[in-house]
Design a protein around this motif. Structure first.
Motif, PDB file in Angstrom:
ATOM      1  N   GLY A 121       5.779   7.029  -0.974  1.00  0.00           N
ATOM      2  CA  GLY A 121       6.024   6.263   0.252  1.00  0.00           C
ATOM      3  C   GLY A 121       4.737   5.842   0.931  1.00  0.00           C
ATOM      4  N   ASN A 122       3.592   6.264   0.355  1.00  0.00           N
ATOM      5  CA  ASN A 122       2.289   5.908   0.950  1.00  0.00           C
ATOM      6  C   ASN A 122       1.784   4.553   0.481  1.00  0.00           C
ATOM      7  OD1 ASN A 122       2.186   8.341   2.327  1.00  0.00           O
ATOM      8  ND2 ASN A 122       1.206   9.394   0.618  1.00  0.00           N
ATOM      9  N   ASP A 123       2.277   4.106  -0.679  1.00  0.00           N
ATOM     10  CA  ASP A 123       1.877   2.776  -1.146  1.00  0.00           C
ATOM     11  C   ASP A 123       3.078   2.052  -1.748  1.00  0.00           C
ATOM     12  OD1 ASP A 123       2.025   4.392  -3.352  1.00  0.00           O
ATOM     13  OD2 ASP A 123      -0.135   4.365  -3.753  1.00  0.00           O
ATOM     14  N   MET A 124       2.951   0.733  -1.834  1.00  0.00           N
ATOM     15  CA  MET A 124       4.089  -0.118  -2.183  1.00  0.00           C
ATOM     16  C   MET A 124       3.738  -1.074  -3.317  1.00  0.00           C
ATOM     17  SD  MET A 124       6.011  -2.739   0.423  1.00  0.00           S
ATOM     18  CE  MET A 124       6.837  -1.542   1.442  1.00  0.00           C
ATOM     19  N   THR A 125       4.689  -1.255  -4.238  1.00  0.00           N
ATOM     20  CA  THR A 125       4.481  -2.194  -5.346  1.00  0.00           C
ATOM     21  C   THR A 125       4.733  -3.629  -4.863  1.00  0.00           C
ATOM     22  OG1 THR A 125       6.807  -2.097  -5.993  1.00  0.00           O
ATOM     23  CG2 THR A 125       5.323  -0.487  -7.032  1.00  0.00           C
ATOM     24  N   GLY A 126       4.279  -4.589  -5.667  1.00  0.00           N
ATOM     25  CA  GLY A 126       4.477  -5.998  -5.325  1.00  0.00           C
ATOM     26  C   GLY A 126       5.947  -6.364  -5.264  1.00  0.00           C
ATOM     27  N   PHE A 166      -0.225 -10.559  -1.395  1.00  0.00           N
ATOM     28  CA  PHE A 166      -0.218  -9.203  -1.966  1.00  0.00           C
ATOM     29  C   PHE A 166      -1.460  -8.987  -2.830  1.00  0.00           C
ATOM     30  CE2 PHE A 166       0.829  -6.110  -5.277  1.00  0.00           C
ATOM     31  CZ  PHE A 166       1.291  -5.046  -4.517  1.00  0.00           C
ATOM     32  N   ASN A 167      -1.745  -9.953  -3.688  1.00  0.00           N
ATOM     33  CA  ASN A 167      -2.909  -9.836  -4.582  1.00  0.00           C
ATOM     34  C   ASN A 167      -4.235  -9.924  -3.833  1.00  0.00           C
ATOM     35  OD1 ASN A 167      -1.659  -9.472  -7.182  1.00  0.00           O
ATOM     36  ND2 ASN A 167      -0.916 -11.560  -7.001  1.00  0.00           N
ATOM     37  N   LYS A 168      -4.201 -10.607  -2.703  1.00  0.00           N
ATOM     38  CA  LYS A 168      -5.419 -10.757  -1.890  1.00  0.00           C
ATOM     39  C   LYS A 168      -5.802  -9.455  -1.186  1.00  0.00           C
ATOM     40  CE  LYS A 168      -7.269 -13.755   1.746  1.00  0.00           C
ATOM     41  NZ  LYS A 168      -6.963 -14.876   2.652  1.00  0.00           N
ATOM     42  N   VAL A 169      -4.790  -8.746  -0.659  1.00  0.00           N
ATOM     43  CA  VAL A 169      -5.090  -7.553   0.153  1.00  0.00           C
ATOM     44  C   VAL A 169      -5.231  -6.267  -0.670  1.00  0.00           C
ATOM     45  CG1 VAL A 169      -4.006  -8.484   2.242  1.00  0.00           C
ATOM     46  CG2 VAL A 169      -2.647  -7.041   0.721  1.00  0.00           C
ATOM     47  N   LYS A 170      -4.631  -6.232  -1.863  1.00  0.00           N
ATOM     48  CA  LYS A 170      -4.686  -4.973  -2.632  1.00  0.00           C
ATOM     49  C   LYS A 170      -6.078  -4.736  -3.202  1.00  0.00           C
ATOM     50  CE  LYS A 170      -3.019  -6.560  -7.163  1.00  0.00           C
ATOM     51  NZ  LYS A 170      -4.180  -6.257  -7.985  1.00  0.00           N
ATOM     52  N   GLY A 181      -7.727  -4.068  -9.180  1.00  0.00           N
ATOM     53  CA  GLY A 181      -7.280  -3.171 -10.248  1.00  0.00           C
ATOM     54  C   GLY A 181      -6.074  -2.320  -9.875  1.00  0.00           C
ATOM     55  N   ALA A 182      -5.742  -2.266  -8.588  1.00  0.00           N
ATOM     56  CA  ALA A 182      -4.597  -1.455  -8.136  1.00  0.00           C
ATOM     57  C   ALA A 182      -3.296  -2.233  -8.327  1.00  0.00           C
ATOM     58  CB  ALA A 182      -4.759  -1.075  -6.678  1.00  0.00           C
ATOM     59  N   ARG A 183      -2.200  -1.493  -8.447  1.00  0.00           N
ATOM     60  CA  ARG A 183      -0.890  -2.137  -8.591  1.00  0.00           C
ATOM     61  C   ARG A 183      -0.083  -2.055  -7.296  1.00  0.00           C
ATOM     62  NH1 ARG A 183       2.063   0.788 -11.575  1.00  0.00           N
ATOM     63  NH2 ARG A 183       3.733  -0.718 -11.890  1.00  0.00           N
ATOM     64  N   THR A 184      -0.595  -1.310  -6.332  1.00  0.00           N
ATOM     65  CA  THR A 184       0.140  -1.101  -5.074  1.00  0.00           C
ATOM     66  C   THR A 184      -0.772  -1.357  -3.870  1.00  0.00           C
ATOM     67  OG1 THR A 184      -0.460   1.238  -5.119  1.00  0.00           O
ATOM     68  CG2 THR A 184       1.676   0.646  -6.070  1.00  0.00           C
ATOM     69  N   ILE A 185      -0.146  -1.456  -2.695  1.00  0.00           N
ATOM     70  CA  ILE A 185      -0.915  -1.590  -1.445  1.00  0.00           C
ATOM     71  C   ILE A 185      -0.581  -0.417  -0.522  1.00  0.00           C
ATOM     72  CG2 ILE A 185      -1.185  -4.100  -1.503  1.00  0.00           C
ATOM     73  CD1 ILE A 185       1.176  -4.262   0.541  1.00  0.00           C
ATOM     74  N   THR A 186      -1.555  -0.030   0.296  1.00  0.00           N
ATOM     75  CA  THR A 186      -1.358   1.039   1.283  1.00  0.00           C
ATOM     76  C   THR A 186      -0.794   0.421   2.559  1.00  0.00           C
ATOM     77  OG1 THR A 186      -3.552   0.716   2.209  1.00  0.00           O
ATOM     78  CG2 THR A 186      -3.355   2.301   0.377  1.00  0.00           C
ATOM     79  N   PHE A 187      -0.462   1.270   3.535  1.00  0.00           N
ATOM     80  CA  PHE A 187       0.063   0.748   4.807  1.00  0.00           C
ATOM     81  C   PHE A 187      -1.004  -0.085   5.527  1.00  0.00           C
ATOM     82  CE2 PHE A 187       1.227   1.302   9.397  1.00  0.00           C
ATOM     83  CZ  PHE A 187       2.342   0.488   9.353  1.00  0.00           C
ATOM     84  N   ALA A 188      -2.270   0.336   5.423  1.00  0.00           N
ATOM     85  CA  ALA A 188      -3.364  -0.424   6.065  1.00  0.00           C
ATOM     86  C   ALA A 188      -3.482  -1.809   5.432  1.00  0.00           C
ATOM     87  CB  ALA A 188      -4.675   0.333   5.920  1.00  0.00           C
ATOM     88  N   GLU A 189      -3.337  -1.872   4.104  1.00  0.00           N
ATOM     89  CA  GLU A 189      -3.401  -3.166   3.403  1.00  0.00           C
ATOM     90  C   GLU A 189      -2.161  -4.004   3.717  1.00  0.00           C
ATOM     91  OE1 GLU A 189      -6.045  -1.719  -0.471  1.00  0.00           O
ATOM     92  OE2 GLU A 189      -3.876  -1.465  -0.479  1.00  0.00           O
ATOM     93  N   PHE A 190      -1.039  -3.322   3.917  1.00  0.00           N
ATOM     94  CA  PHE A 190       0.195  -4.003   4.306  1.00  0.00           C
ATOM     95  C   PHE A 190       0.018  -4.680   5.670  1.00  0.00           C
ATOM     96  CE2 PHE A 190       4.036  -3.589   6.949  1.00  0.00           C
ATOM     97  CZ  PHE A 190       4.905  -4.416   6.261  1.00  0.00           C
TER      98      PHE A 190
END
Length: 203
Positions: A56-61, A88-92, A95-104
């Motif tokens: 629940g700490n990071d989210m997939t595209g 989504f691709n800009k903020v992640k 190389g990562a597949r997910t984004i954190t809440f801060a990146e969200f």
């Protein structure tokens, strides 16, 4: 003495200005923090959707796209699925597949201007967060009967009266044509006679 009076006067004016301004600031920051709490809750719910092992700490595209669509951030006009993928691709992290809440949060800053054109960045961001707070993922393809206001009564067939009552059986299933029309039995033995079994009712 004069110096003491000046100090006293200065202290009073500071107190007055502090008293006068402290009230409006508190609810605003409190409001902001409570909204962010709700937004973070929604983020976590969507982040774990469809993946029991997710923290629940990071989210997939995929889940990010689902969240934007279900919350109304993506409206298909001002913000499309392509915009969602690009942001989504800009903020992640590379190389990562997910984004954190801060990146969200960063992604929402990118999208809010497109979604709410004509508003200031702060207002647009507030409006986007307003769409998200308190939301949770819905199951695809299922429409739940709404429970808001008086709609619950409208969709409860057991409460129907009069001719509307005849249109549904005990389980709430519609009867179709039989529920809307009196279907007469035309099996009478005389050509012009309609409605077998009705003689006793009329004589």
């Amino acid at each position: 003495l004069a110096l003491q009076e000046v100090r006293q006067a200065g202290h009073e004016s500071v107190c007055r200005s502090y008293r006068g301004h402290s009230a409006p600031f508190l609810p605003l920051s409190f409001l902001h923090s409570s909204i962010m709490g709700e937004v973070e809750k929604a983020f976590r719910k969507f982040a774990v959707y469809g993946d029991t092992s997710a923290s629940g700490n990071d989210m997939t595209g995929k889940n990010f796209s689902k969240m934007c669509k279900e919350c109304g951030v993506m409206d298909g006009k001002a913000v499309t699925s392509t915009d969602i993928d690009i942001v989504f691709n800009k903020v992640k992290t590379k190389g990562a597949r997910t984004i954190t809440f801060a990146e969200f949060q960063q992604a929402m800053k990118e999208l809010c201007g497109k979604r709410f054109k004509g508003k200031s960045p702060e207002e647009a961001l507030q409006a986007v967060y307003g769409l998200i707070e308190g939301k949770e993922p819905g199951s695809a393809g299922t429409t739940k009967a709404t429970k808001v206001g008086g709609v619950e009564r409208l969709t409860d067939t057991s409460k129907y009266t009069g001719s509307h009552k005849e249109r549904f059986d005990e389980s709430g299933k519609g009867k179709g044509l039989a529920g809307r029309q009196d279907l007469t039995d035309n099996s009478g033995y005389v050509g012009g006679y309609k409605g077998a079994g009705t003689y006793d009712q009329t004589h």
